[in-house]
Design a protein around this motif. Structure first.
Motif, mmCIF file in Angstrom:
data_model
loop_
_atom_site.group_PDB
_atom_site.id
_atom_site.type_symbol
_atom_site.label_atom_id
_atom_site.label_comp_id
_atom_site.label_asym_id
_atom_site.label_seq_id
_atom_site.Cartn_x
_atom_site.Cartn_y
_atom_site.Cartn_z
ATOM 1 N N ASN A 302 16.549 59.643 49.427
ATOM 2 C CA ASN A 302 17.203 58.993 48.293
ATOM 3 C C ASN A 302 18.367 58.123 48.746
ATOM 4 O O ASN A 302 18.705 57.134 48.088
ATOM 5 C CB ASN A 302 17.689 60.038 47.288
ATOM 6 C CG ASN A 302 16.564 60.572 46.412
ATOM 7 O OD1 ASN A 302 15.457 60.028 46.412
ATOM 8 N ND2 ASN A 302 16.835 61.640 45.676
ATOM 9 N N THR A 303 18.980 58.464 49.889
ATOM 10 C CA THR A 303 20.064 57.630 50.403
ATOM 11 C C THR A 303 19.531 56.305 50.940
ATOM 12 O O THR A 303 20.297 55.352 51.109
ATOM 13 C CB THR A 303 20.838 58.358 51.522
ATOM 14 O OG1 THR A 303 19.997 58.541 52.665
ATOM 15 C CG2 THR A 303 21.342 59.710 51.037
ATOM 16 N N LEU A 304 18.231 56.249 51.228
ATOM 17 C CA LEU A 304 17.603 55.007 51.655
ATOM 18 C C LEU A 304 17.093 54.202 50.470
ATOM 19 O O LEU A 304 16.985 52.980 50.529
ATOM 20 C CB LEU A 304 16.438 55.305 52.601
ATOM 21 C CG LEU A 304 16.742 56.179 53.818
ATOM 22 C CD1 LEU A 304 15.462 56.416 54.628
ATOM 23 C CD2 LEU A 304 17.817 55.549 54.696
ATOM 24 N N VAL A 305 16.766 54.893 49.386
ATOM 25 C CA VAL A 305 16.237 54.247 48.181
ATOM 26 C C VAL A 305 17.355 53.616 47.357
ATOM 27 O O VAL A 305 17.200 52.524 46.806
ATOM 28 C CB VAL A 305 15.470 55.284 47.324
ATOM 29 C CG1 VAL A 305 15.055 54.684 45.984
ATOM 30 C CG2 VAL A 305 14.235 55.784 48.079
ATOM 31 N N VAL A 306 18.487 54.314 47.285
ATOM 32 C CA VAL A 306 19.616 53.853 46.476
ATOM 33 C C VAL A 306 20.644 53.171 47.369
ATOM 34 O O VAL A 306 21.022 53.690 48.415
ATOM 35 C CB VAL A 306 20.276 55.034 45.739
ATOM 36 C CG1 VAL A 306 21.484 54.544 44.926
ATOM 37 C CG2 VAL A 306 19.268 55.723 44.823
ATOM 38 N N SER A 307 21.096 52.004 46.952
ATOM 39 C CA SER A 307 22.126 51.272 47.674
ATOM 40 C C SER A 307 23.046 50.607 46.655
ATOM 41 O O SER A 307 22.803 50.644 45.447
ATOM 42 C CB SER A 307 21.496 50.202 48.574
ATOM 43 O OG SER A 307 20.900 49.178 47.779
ATOM 44 N N ASN A 313 21.265 45.917 40.755
ATOM 45 C CA ASN A 313 20.094 45.141 40.364
ATOM 46 C C ASN A 313 18.879 45.962 39.976
ATOM 47 O O ASN A 313 17.931 45.421 39.414
ATOM 48 C CB ASN A 313 19.703 44.208 41.515
ATOM 49 C CG ASN A 313 20.841 43.316 41.958
ATOM 50 O OD1 ASN A 313 21.501 42.691 41.130
ATOM 51 N ND2 ASN A 313 21.105 43.263 43.255
ATOM 52 N N GLY A 314 18.883 47.259 40.280
ATOM 53 C CA GLY A 314 17.745 48.108 39.960
ATOM 54 C C GLY A 314 16.990 48.533 41.206
ATOM 55 O O GLY A 314 16.977 47.829 42.220
ATOM 56 N N LEU A 315 16.352 49.702 41.128
ATOM 57 C CA LEU A 315 15.577 50.216 42.245
ATOM 58 C C LEU A 315 14.420 49.290 42.594
ATOM 59 O O LEU A 315 13.862 48.624 41.734
ATOM 60 C CB LEU A 315 15.031 51.609 41.914
ATOM 61 C CG LEU A 315 16.054 52.728 41.705
ATOM 62 C CD1 LEU A 315 15.337 54.053 41.435
ATOM 63 C CD2 LEU A 315 16.989 52.863 42.904
#
Length: 360
Positions: A302-307, A313-315
């Motif tokens: 999840n730390t790679l998916v969320v920035s 701007n959205g996932l």
């Protein structure tokens, strides 16, 4: 080769079929694309992969936690609600399951891969485009023991670094990106079981941040790591790639799929434990996965998916700056390609514009 630590070869064996390897012969080998390009034409969209009621989705690996967003989208009926049926998730990780091969041969409708695998195929003439990016950072890292930490490329100087043969080019790209050469380190060719790191035969190890570090920690071996992406090699991963003809002829369907996928990934980010349960008990139930371990991996990924960018701007989105960074990184790996040849973020931008409540 000795048995992997923890006795679970599935985790470590994935290195032998990495989806994100910058292979020296990637452009030439590119999963047999030379033979399939001529077989795939824009008029061939009637195949089962291209336009079936339940589109075929080629995964980059086995059905573990990596595809939690897709599991949630299936489990909650988001795809069906969006009007794209019930997508068929096809396990990757074996011979003939390469995403680019599936797409160029028109056997699958969409696939999950990475820029350094798609770029060489596009440079050979394949009409493929990346339309979304699940992982904003590639999971490649250098892992080391906490008692002998390596926290940056600079720290690798003079150290023994275990590098698998399949990962030599991505390691070389990391060195190049940081003004170093192989003469700055003592590169040791290794297999995929990190026991040499735990026994002190090497000081660092090319690994996946969502895999080996967690496996070692679960065995009571303290370790640390740094991501390639944090040191001038900012490649994305788990990118969603389609044929150009799909964008041209099935734009609305593709946007509907992306909307459902985004919904699934927001659920995955919100509930790592629930994601692990879906992976262990339903979608990857035949893999013998450990739920606690999969939960840890879900939290890590999840730390790679969320920035910061996805919060704004959205996932699954990519900014122009991130695209430019990927183009630069690919050039360091020997693939000179233009952004418009590889990326098309117009669809996912439209999805968020048309569904302003989608972003959470």
């Amino acid at each position: 080769m000795s048995a992997p630590i923890g006795g679970r070869s599935r985790g470590f064996d994935r290195r032998s079929f990495l989806r994100y390897t910058l292979m020296a012969g990637g452009a030439a080998g590119a999963l047999g694309v030379a033979g399939t390009l001529s077989a795939c034409s824009s008029g061939d969209s009637g195949s089962s992969g291209a336009s079936s009621t339940n589109p075929k989705v080629q995964l980059s690996w086995q059905k573990n936690i990596e595809f939690a967003g897709e599991y949630w989208a299936l489990d909650k009926g988001y795809y069906e609600a969006a009007g794209v049926g019930t997508p068929e998730l096809i396990t990757g990780g074996g011979a003939g399951t390469g995403v680019e091969t599936g797409l160029t041969s028109n056997k699958v409708w969409i696939g999950m891969t990475a820029p350094q695998l798609t770029a060489p195929v596009v440079l050979q003439g394949a009409g493929l485009k990346t339309v979304a990016a699940t992982f904003q950072k590639n999971p490649f890292c250098i892992m080391s023991l906490a008692s002998n930490p390596i926290d940056s490329p600079e720290d690798m100087k003079g150290k023994k670094i275990g590098v698998q043969a399949s990962n030599e080019n991505v390691f070389k790209a990391l060195l190049t990106a940081n003004g170093m050469t192989e003469s700055d380190v003592e590169k040791i060719t290794v297999q995929y079981d990190p026991t040499p790191l735990t026994t002190g035969q090497v000081d660092g190890w090319v690994a996946y941040v969502t895999n080996e570090p967690i496996e070692l920690k679960d065995k009571g071996i303290d370790n640390t790591n740094f991501l390639f992406a944090d040191f001038d090699l900012p490649l994305v991963a788990e990118t969603l790639v389609v044929r150009q003809e799909t964008i041209d002829n099935e734009r609305d369907k593709l946007k509907a799929f992306l909307k459902a996928d985004i919904q699934g990934w927001y659920d995955a980010v919100a509930d790592p434990a629930g994601s692990a349960r879906l992976a262990v008990t339903t979608y990857g139930k035949d893999l013998g996965l450990n739920e606690a371990n999969q939960t840890e991996q879900a939290i890590a990924q999840n730390t790679l998916v969320v920035s910061g960018d996805t919060k704004a701007n959205g996932l699954l989105t990519m900014t122009d700056e991130l695209i430019a960074s990927n183009i630069e990184a690919l050039a360091k790996a020997g693939y000179t390609i233009k952004p418009e040849q590889l990326f098309d973020m117009s669809l996912i931008k439209e999805v968020y514009e048309e569904n302003p409540d989608l972003k959470k």
